[in-house]
Design a protein around this motif. Structure first.
Motif, PDB file in Angstrom:
ATOM      1  N   ASP A 123       0.826  -1.210   0.000  1.00 55.09           N
ATOM      2  CA  ASP A 123       0.000   0.000   0.000  1.00 55.09           C
ATOM      3  C   ASP A 123       0.861   1.262   0.000  1.00 55.09           C
ATOM      4  O   ASP A 123       0.584   2.222  -0.704  1.00 55.09           O
ATOM      5  CB  ASP A 123      -0.901   0.052   1.248  1.00 55.09           C
ATOM      6  N   PHE A 124       1.882   1.284   0.845  1.00 52.78           N
ATOM      7  CA  PHE A 124       2.753   2.464   0.933  1.00 52.78           C
ATOM      8  C   PHE A 124       4.030   2.099   1.683  1.00 52.78           C
ATOM      9  O   PHE A 124       4.083   1.086   2.380  1.00 52.78           O
ATOM     10  CB  PHE A 124       2.035   3.633   1.627  1.00 52.78           C
ATOM     11  N   GLN A 125       5.042   2.919   1.524  1.00 52.45           N
ATOM     12  CA  GLN A 125       6.276   2.755   2.275  1.00 52.45           C
ATOM     13  C   GLN A 125       6.183   3.603   3.536  1.00 52.45           C
ATOM     14  O   GLN A 125       5.947   4.804   3.451  1.00 52.45           O
ATOM     15  CB  GLN A 125       7.480   3.198   1.430  1.00 52.45           C
ATOM     16  N   ALA A 126       6.315   2.964   4.701  1.00 51.61           N
ATOM     17  CA  ALA A 126       6.217   3.708   5.953  1.00 51.61           C
ATOM     18  C   ALA A 126       7.564   4.352   6.249  1.00 51.61           C
ATOM     19  O   ALA A 126       8.581   3.665   6.294  1.00 51.61           O
ATOM     20  CB  ALA A 126       5.826   2.776   7.082  1.00 51.61           C
ATOM     21  N   GLU A 127       7.558   5.696   6.394  1.00 49.07           N
ATOM     22  CA  GLU A 127       8.806   6.391   6.688  1.00 49.07           C
ATOM     23  C   GLU A 127       8.753   7.035   8.056  1.00 49.07           C
ATOM     24  O   GLU A 127       7.813   7.745   8.372  1.00 49.07           O
ATOM     25  CB  GLU A 127       9.078   7.449   5.614  1.00 49.07           C
ATOM     26  N   GLY A 128       9.788   6.767   8.865  1.00 45.43           N
ATOM     27  CA  GLY A 128       9.821   7.343  10.205  1.00 45.43           C
ATOM     28  C   GLY A 128      10.593   6.449  11.144  1.00 45.43           C
ATOM     29  O   GLY A 128      10.939   5.308  10.806  1.00 45.43           O
ATOM     30  N   ASN A 129      10.810   6.997  12.343  1.00 43.96           N
ATOM     31  CA  ASN A 129      11.621   6.285  13.318  1.00 43.96           C
ATOM     32  C   ASN A 129      10.733   5.475  14.282  1.00 43.96           C
ATOM     33  O   ASN A 129      10.413   5.923  15.364  1.00 43.96           O
ATOM     34  CB  ASN A 129      12.469   7.312  14.078  1.00 43.96           C
TER      35      ASN A 129
END
Lengths: 587, 284
Positions: free
Chosen positions: A96-102
């Motif tokens: 669905d999407f690339q999750a970006e974050g820490n």
């Protein structure tokens, strides 16, 4: 231990059902839960979210951080990312999407599983639930059992179909993320408990209190009471009427109450506004009535699916003319049970309208309530119908000598329905009793119910009705509950109704940094007994008013009724419930 | 034995010559002849000259708000269906302020008898126009004549689901008594629209006016025929006024379709529910 799980997605994707199942799983394992929902006034599209906080001790407010966020779409991550920590688990599908974050990324192939099992997209929620359970160290059996219960009327096939999706989600975690599994959902069962929303608690308490007639017109956030009581009606025998408008709603209930059935109505601000004329009718005809008012942000249509405490002053002033009215506002599900059941007794004892105030936050959030508490409550509760009497009671020698006007020409006597009494309350004979008659009159009336416009008689009836307020303040008014020690506290919070959970949570957090606080929580809001409350307000202390509205309406009420002004105010009115952190940060 | 005296309350305060006098006598006579007593009926009154009958008729009663007598009556019937329930209301009261309740009470076929005093004006507020007034009627609130066409209560009741729809004239007492009796005996929603002159504020729709325009239904009129009933009902719009039972059908009343009341016990007399375990299941 406290842990926060949250699921979000598009409206129509079963977010509400999934969230409630998660709460029930945690509850069955023995944890205390508190959950709340966020949704727009739409059926499809828009963002829905359901947040569950679980803990091994009592919990009634959300935590600052989300420990596990389940994203059924990218929107969920975007909207709630600011409440994630590096240890937070985020479940999503990398297709669905690339999750970006820490944060900890847990990809679950919702789309592949759906394709493999040939199911509709809505099954994403079931996969996510299976994955969540695995990730939090729960046993699959508990979810299996809930699926079986949920779909037991739909047959084996549907049950197995649902289980497949849940199982695939579960297995994906076991196989691919064994090191990320946290032992959160381990059974610690201590006692049986129910998962109750404020509306559930009102419904349950209405049945406990032997309410026999509930009338309503759907209006968020009160609608689920109508649906719940209607779904039980063949079991409970209650008549539930969905009338054509709120004016009909309250007038139907006044009719049924006049005829002797314990009756209640439920609505939100707009519907309540339509009922106001008839509240005065209940006041002057001295007809018992319970009114459930679940607030949402106004004015007018306002924000239908969000929360606010904006109707306090409206409720206490609702109805033209002067008549006694009791307003109660529970702070959580237990209080909702206690005060609702009490409201039915008060309505009968004082023969007047009693308003139970809730709001979207209290009405639609779920709380853990121990079954033992409820069973004990039921055992100790007795229906008190006050001075409602039957024909055979008229032979009782304790009655006043004269309770009717003698009609020489007839065997039928005019019962003195509005007899002047010391406590302001008159005998109430139910219509249909042989040998008597009387009218309940919306005009000012004599003791026998007949219309009058004479000054003396008017004054006598006004005084009689007003004396009910004095009797109530003496016999049934309860002073606000104080949490903490007023004498030792550096800060004393003052609030009412549903803000209770957030304030108590803020007190706990402040106590950790050695700040001692106290909290005065009002749930018997109107009328107020000045001499019973005065002592709570000390001159040398810092008082802080906490309310979910922009006017500080309890503050105004306290000023008006007991002459106390609270200068420091923490007010929130963006449609969201105030949080413990917001209270602390505003100090 | 109950006599008409048992129903006699305070002396009426209506204007001399007002149709309310005859309606009051007809209601009391009908109740006496049907063997009801002040203890076995409940009357709900609206606000208006008609509603003032509250003090002149002895009975268990609510003198309600303007327009709201019907929902009160529905509530009473549901709570104790052993009681006979009458709503005694006015045209502005029932067709104006309470119009929505009227329509939906017809739909529900609630077992109540609604007796509407239709004098085409507001009497108690000294002569403004009512929803049944003829187009062009001049009144205090419509000095240039009312623009709206009159509401046709009989057709409205029939198409909304009422199962007893009748009209009588306050000047024809004997028929009025008979029709009110039949309306009270009918199971389900019954309407008696009473054409009634207002001697103080309506100089157009007088006794003479009605005498020239009323007509009794043909002996062959079949009240079960809805199409025929609608045709006859709507002759009101041509200022011709049918008298009698325009429409009647046998359907179950609202309370007769409630599973909760199947045992025959009333809502107020049945035992208290106590199987809470059955409810707890929903919340575990």
């Amino acid at each position: 231990m406290t842990f926060t799980w949250k699921i979000g997605g598009e409206a129509g994707f079963g977010i509400m059902t999934t969230g409630l199942v998660f709460s029930k799983i945690a509850s069955r394992l023995g944890y205390k839960i508190f959950d709340f929902i966020e949704y727009p006034s739409l059926i499809r599209g828009g963002h829905n979210a359901y947040e569950v906080r679980i803990s091994d001790e009592d919990v009634k407010a959300p935590a600052p951080f989300i420990d596990c966020l389940v994203c059924l779409n990218l929107d969920t991550l975007k909207k709630h990312q600011k409440r994630l920590q590096t240890s937070s688990l985020v479940i999503y599908d990398e297709e669905d999407f690339q999750a970006e974050g820490n944060f900890q990324k847990i990809s679950v192939p919702y789309n592949k599983i759906i394709k493999k099992n040939q199911g509709p997209t809505v099954m994403k929620n079931t996969i996510a639930l299976g994955a969540s359970l695995a990730l939090l160290g729960g046993d699959f059996e508990i979810l299996e059992k809930i699926i079986e219960e949920q779909f037991k009327n739909k047959g084996e096939k549907i049950i197995d179909f649902n289980k497949k999706f849940a199982f695939d989600g579960y297995q994906h975690i076991i196989k691919n993320y064994p090191n990320q599994i946290k032992p959160i959902l381990k059974k610690i069962k201590k006692e049986d408990q129910l998962v109750l929303s404020g509306n559930d608690a009102f419904s349950l308490a209405s049945v406990i209190a032997d309410c026999r007639m509930y009338v309503a017109y759907p209006m968020t956030p009160a609608s689920s009471v109508l649906a719940t009581l209607a779904s039980w009606q063949e079991k409970t025998g209650m008549i539930v009427r969905h009338a054509e408008d709120e004016i009909s709603v309250i007038n139907t209930a006044i009719g049924s109450s006049f005829a002797g059935a314990r009756s209640a109505v439920g609505t939100s601000g707009g519907g309540f506004a339509l009922m106001v004329e008839a509240i005065a009718l209940a006041g002057i005809t001295e007809t018992p009535l319970v009114i459930f008012l679940s607030q949402r942000p106004g004015p007018a249509t306002g924000m239908p699916t969000w929360t606010e405490q904006g109707d306090l002053l409206f409720a206490i002033n609702a109805g033209h003319g002067e008549f006694p009215k009791i307003v109660l506002a529970p702070g959580d599900a237990e209080e909702m049970i206690e005060l609702t059941a009490k409201a039915y007794n008060l309505a009968d004892i004082y023969q007047t309208p009693v308003i139970i105030m809730s709001d979207m936050h209290l009405s639609e959030s779920h709380f853990s309530v121990s079954l033992d508490f409820i069973n004990k409550f039921i055992a100790n509760y007795s229906v008190d119908r006050g001075k409602t009497i039957k024909l055979e009671d008229l032979k009782n020698s304790n009655l006043p000598k004269k309770f009717y006007n003698l009609n020489q020409n007839s065997q039928f006597q005019n019962f003195l329905r509005y007899q002047i009494t010391e406590d302001g309350i008159s005998l109430r004979l139910l219509p249909g009793e042989e040998g008597y008659y009387y009218q309940a009159n919306s005009y000012e009336h004599l003791e026998n119910g007949h219309t009058t416009e004479e000054g003396d008689q008017r004054r006598e009836q006004v005084n009689k009705r007003n004396r009910k307020i004095i009797t109530y303040l003496k016999n049934h008014f309860q002073i606000p509950k104080v949490y903490g020690d007023l004498a030792k506290a550096e800060i004393i919070f003052v609030s009412w109704g549903s803000t209770k959970g957030a304030v108590i949570e803020a007190q706990k957090i402040l106590a950790k940094s050695s700040k001692s606080t106290a909290f005065i929580h009002f749930n018997h809001l109107y009328p107020l007994a000045k001499e019973k409350i005065n002592h709570l307000f000390l001159t040398n202390k810092k008082y802080v008013l906490v309310e979910n509205n922009s006017w500080g309406q309890l503050g105004k009420l306290l000023m008006q009724e007991i002459g106390i002004e609270i200068k420091e105010k923490i007010l929130k009115y963006d449609g969201r419930q105030i949080t413990p952190e917001e209270i602390i940060n505003s100090l | 034995m109950v006599s008409i005296n048992d129903f006699n309350g305070y002396p009426p305060t209506w204007c001399p010559g007002c149709g309310n006098w005859a309606i009051g006598v007809a209601i009391k006579t009908a109740l006496t002849q049907l063997n009801f007593s002040p203890s076995s009926i409940v009357a709900v009154f609206g606000i208006g000259c008609s509603g003032n009958m509250n003090d002149f008729l002895n009975a268990y009663a609510i003198h309600s708000l303007h327009g709201r007598a019907i929902p009160n009556a529905i509530g009473i019937k549901l709570a104790n269906h052993n009681l006979r329930v009458l709503a005694i209301v006015g045209d502005g009261d029932c067709y104006g302020e309470g119009g929505n309740h009227f329509i939906h009470a017809c739909r529900g076929n609630h077992d109540i008898t609604v007796i509407v005093h239709d004098n085409r004006v507001y009497g108690l507020t000294t002569g403004q126009v009512a929803p049944t007034a003829q187009k062009g009627f001049q009144s205090k609130s419509t000095p240039a004549g009312i623009i709206e066409v009159p509401l046709d209560p009989l057709s409205l009741a029939i198409i909304s689901g009422a199962t007893f729809v009748s009209q009588v004239f306050a000047g024809e007492t004997i028929q009025m008594i008979e029709i009110i009796k039949k309306a009270i005996q009918h199971q389900g929603f019954s309407l008696v629209n009473v054409l009634q002159p207002c001697v103080s504020f309506n100089k157009v729709n007088t006794y003479q006016y009605y005498k020239e325009r009323i007509f009794k239904l043909d002996k062959n009129h079949n009240p079960k025929n809805k199409q025929q009933a609608l045709m006859i009902a709507s002759s009101i719009l041509e200022e011709k006024f049918p008298l009698g039972i325009i429409y009647q059908s046998e359907e179950l009343a609202y309370h007769q379709q409630l599973k909760q009341l199947e045992s025959g016990q009333t809502l107020i007399s049945r035992p208290r529910f106590n199987n809470f375990e059955a409810i707890f299941k929903n919340f575990i």
